[in-house]
Design a protein around this motif. Structure first.
Motif, PDB file in Angstrom:
ATOM      1  N   PRO A  62      46.968   5.773  21.511  1.00 28.05           N
ATOM      2  CA  PRO A  62      46.623   7.161  21.857  1.00 28.05           C
ATOM      3  C   PRO A  62      47.826   8.094  21.882  1.00 28.05           C
ATOM      4  O   PRO A  62      47.717   9.259  21.482  1.00 28.05           O
ATOM      5  N   GLU A  63      48.973   7.588  22.342  1.00 33.10           N
ATOM      6  CA  GLU A  63      50.155   8.457  22.423  1.00 33.10           C
ATOM      7  C   GLU A  63      50.765   8.755  21.056  1.00 33.10           C
ATOM      8  O   GLU A  63      51.610   9.654  20.924  1.00 33.10           O
ATOM      9  N   ASP A  64      50.335   8.029  20.010  1.00 31.01           N
ATOM     10  CA  ASP A  64      50.878   8.246  18.671  1.00 31.01           C
ATOM     11  C   ASP A  64      50.016   9.169  17.823  1.00 31.01           C
ATOM     12  O   ASP A  64      50.386   9.479  16.683  1.00 31.01           O
ATOM     13  N   ALA A  65      48.888   9.595  18.333  1.00 30.63           N
ATOM     14  CA  ALA A  65      47.998  10.480  17.588  1.00 30.63           C
ATOM     15  C   ALA A  65      47.938  11.846  18.259  1.00 30.63           C
ATOM     16  O   ALA A  65      47.726  11.950  19.466  1.00 30.63           O
ATOM     17  N   HIS A  66      48.139  12.887  17.477  1.00 29.57           N
ATOM     18  CA  HIS A  66      48.115  14.256  18.000  1.00 29.57           C
ATOM     19  C   HIS A  66      47.164  15.084  17.128  1.00 29.57           C
ATOM     20  O   HIS A  66      47.368  15.195  15.921  1.00 29.57           O
ATOM     21  N   VAL A  67      46.146  15.661  17.744  1.00 33.01           N
ATOM     22  CA  VAL A  67      45.141  16.442  17.023  1.00 33.01           C
ATOM     23  C   VAL A  67      45.035  17.824  17.655  1.00 33.01           C
ATOM     24  O   VAL A  67      44.891  17.938  18.877  1.00 33.01           O
ATOM     25  N   GLU A  68      45.140  18.863  16.828  1.00 32.49           N
ATOM     26  CA  GLU A  68      45.018  20.240  17.314  1.00 32.49           C
ATOM     27  C   GLU A  68      43.973  20.962  16.466  1.00 32.49           C
ATOM     28  O   GLU A  68      43.846  20.711  15.262  1.00 32.49           O
ATOM     29  N   PHE A  69      43.260  21.881  17.107  1.00 32.18           N
ATOM     30  CA  PHE A  69      42.204  22.620  16.425  1.00 32.18           C
ATOM     31  C   PHE A  69      42.540  24.110  16.417  1.00 32.18           C
ATOM     32  O   PHE A  69      42.883  24.689  17.446  1.00 32.18           O
ATOM     33  N   GLY A  70      42.439  24.724  15.249  1.00 29.55           N
ATOM     34  CA  GLY A  70      42.526  26.170  15.120  1.00 29.55           C
ATOM     35  C   GLY A  70      41.175  26.676  14.644  1.00 29.55           C
ATOM     36  O   GLY A  70      40.245  25.894  14.415  1.00 29.55           O
ATOM     37  N   GLU A  71      41.035  27.973  14.488  1.00 27.85           N
ATOM     38  CA  GLU A  71      39.750  28.522  14.065  1.00 27.85           C
ATOM     39  C   GLU A  71      39.374  28.071  12.651  1.00 27.85           C
ATOM     40  O   GLU A  71      38.205  27.946  12.318  1.00 27.85           O
ATOM     41  N   GLN A  72      40.396  27.829  11.808  1.00 25.22           N
ATOM     42  CA  GLN A  72      40.105  27.341  10.461  1.00 25.22           C
ATOM     43  C   GLN A  72      41.189  26.361  10.001  1.00 25.22           C
ATOM     44  O   GLN A  72      41.388  26.173   8.798  1.00 25.22           O
ATOM     45  N   ILE A  73      41.889  25.748  10.958  1.00 24.26           N
ATOM     46  CA  ILE A  73      42.911  24.759  10.640  1.00 24.26           C
ATOM     47  C   ILE A  73      42.715  23.531  11.513  1.00 24.26           C
ATOM     48  O   ILE A  73      42.534  23.645  12.726  1.00 24.26           O
ATOM     49  N   SER A  90      58.451   2.792  12.089  1.00 27.67           N
ATOM     50  CA  SER A  90      59.349   2.484  10.959  1.00 27.67           C
ATOM     51  C   SER A  90      58.974   3.201   9.670  1.00 27.67           C
ATOM     52  O   SER A  90      59.448   2.835   8.593  1.00 27.67           O
ATOM     53  N   GLU A  91      58.134   4.214   9.746  1.00 28.98           N
ATOM     54  CA  GLU A  91      57.755   4.988   8.562  1.00 28.98           C
ATOM     55  C   GLU A  91      57.702   6.468   8.911  1.00 28.98           C
ATOM     56  O   GLU A  91      57.760   6.851  10.078  1.00 28.98           O
ATOM     57  N   ASP A  92      57.580   7.297   7.862  1.00 29.23           N
ATOM     58  CA  ASP A  92      57.366   8.717   8.101  1.00 29.23           C
ATOM     59  C   ASP A  92      56.013   8.917   8.769  1.00 29.23           C
ATOM     60  O   ASP A  92      55.062   8.167   8.515  1.00 29.23           O
ATOM     61  N   ALA A  93      55.919   9.928   9.603  1.00 32.59           N
ATOM     62  CA  ALA A  93      54.643  10.225  10.254  1.00 32.59           C
ATOM     63  C   ALA A  93      53.613  10.650   9.212  1.00 32.59           C
ATOM     64  O   ALA A  93      53.947  11.198   8.157  1.00 32.59           O
ATOM     65  N   TYR A  94      52.353  10.388   9.511  1.00 35.87           N
ATOM     66  CA  TYR A  94      51.248  10.808   8.645  1.00 35.87           C
ATOM     67  C   TYR A  94      50.762  12.173   9.119  1.00 35.87           C
ATOM     68  O   TYR A  94      50.508  12.383  10.310  1.00 35.87           O
ATOM     69  N   VAL A 104      46.463  17.160  12.203  1.00 28.85           N
ATOM     70  CA  VAL A 104      46.514  15.780  12.682  1.00 28.85           C
ATOM     71  C   VAL A 104      47.878  15.193  12.357  1.00 28.85           C
ATOM     72  O   VAL A 104      48.355  15.300  11.223  1.00 28.85           O
ATOM     73  N   LYS A 105      48.506  14.594  13.355  1.00 32.68           N
ATOM     74  CA  LYS A 105      49.762  13.881  13.140  1.00 32.68           C
ATOM     75  C   LYS A 105      49.629  12.498  13.765  1.00 32.68           C
ATOM     76  O   LYS A 105      49.209  12.366  14.910  1.00 32.68           O
TER      77      LYS A 105
END
Length: 276
Positions: A192-203, A212-216, A206-207
């Motif tokens: 849970p601490e590795d997933a970040h989700v934000e909501f905009g009106e049309q955006i 050991s890799e680049d973030a998605y 997700v990170k």
């Protein structure tokens, strides 16, 4: 090397070669991915090219690397206004204003956001009980002069926080109901601490941090507007399930916005999965 590339980007920017500036800055970021200034400058170049979603992504990255970077909040706010993401824009601009109280540009843009938000409320009240509009919102044309102001201290290229393109690590799909769009990202074993989700009106932003890799990153501009406060997500053992509350009960032709997309229909078809 990154410094030399940044200087080339500066020259390209002054020559109005914004595509060249993006290319040089992208190369510089590849060499030094922790430099917030590079992302903020690339965001500015994206704004000049009309690539506002990319500009928001870069500004977010710059803010992540340096939460006190005033110009990153200005870039994010300006790009969000162009996308008619006025709530998100206002929040970014107010944060930037708190860090630079003497910068009058923030106050001007915040007032512009307030005006648009008030108009949205008025329009909503006027259309209560009426059929939902089938028109796709177009970027605002009322803040063109803000583009010029954003150059402010340019002599130097302003960094953008656009995310460096990476190969997708996870597969996603979506399906829809009359009132919502459900997006599934197949990511097994994400904490849970590795997933970040934000909501905009049309955006949707997700990170996912990957050891050991680049973030998605998955940051699409959505086909139509949603109601951010009604959106939600859940992290499961094999996937992240995201539920987007539609602002209007219309059929989305795709998950992501496209200028070529046809006008959405009012009729909602039975839920069906769309792979991407």
């Amino acid at each position: 090397m990154a410094t030399n590339l940044a200087e080339k980007a500066k020259t390209a920017f002054l020559d109005d070669d914004f595509e060249g500036a993006v290319e040089f800055l992208s190369q510089a970021i590849y060499s030094n991915s922790e430099n917030a200034d590079l992302y903020a400058d690339r965001a500015q170049a994206h704004i000049k090219l009309g690539s506002f979603t990319e500009a928001v992504s870069d500004a977010n990255k710059a803010i992540e690397l340096d939460p006190t970077m005033v110009k990153a909040y200005l870039r994010k706010g300006s790009a969000c206004m162009k996308l008619e993401e006025y709530h998100t824009a206002k929040a970014a601009l107010e944060k930037g204003a708190s860090l630079s109280e003497d910068d009058s540009r923030f106050a001007k843009l915040i007032e512009e956001c307030k005006k648009h938000l008030a108009e949205d409320i008025t329009d909503q009240k006027a259309h209560d009980g009426a059929p939902p509009s089938s028109e796709t919102a177009l970027p605002s044309e009322q803040i063109a002069e803000a583009d010029e102001e954003i150059q402010e201290e340019h002599g130097t290229v302003q960094q953008t926080n656009a995310v460096e393109p990476v190969k997708p690590k996870f597969r996603h799909e979506f399906y829809q109901k009359p009132e919502e769009v459900v997006v599934t990202i197949f990511a097994k074993g994400v904490a849970p601490e590795d997933a970040h989700v934000e909501f905009g009106e049309q955006i949707l932003s997700v990170k996912i941090n990957v050891p050991s890799e680049d973030a998605y990153y998955f940051q699409p501009r959505l086909f139509q507007k949603v109601v951010p406060e009604k959106c939600r997500y859940q992290i499961l053992s094999t996937k992240i399930e995201i539920r987007l509350a539609k602002a209007e009960a219309i059929q989305w032709k795709s998950l992501e916005y496209s200028k070529e997309a046809t006008v959405p229909q009012k009729v909602i078809v039975p839920s069906g999965r769309c792979l991407s």
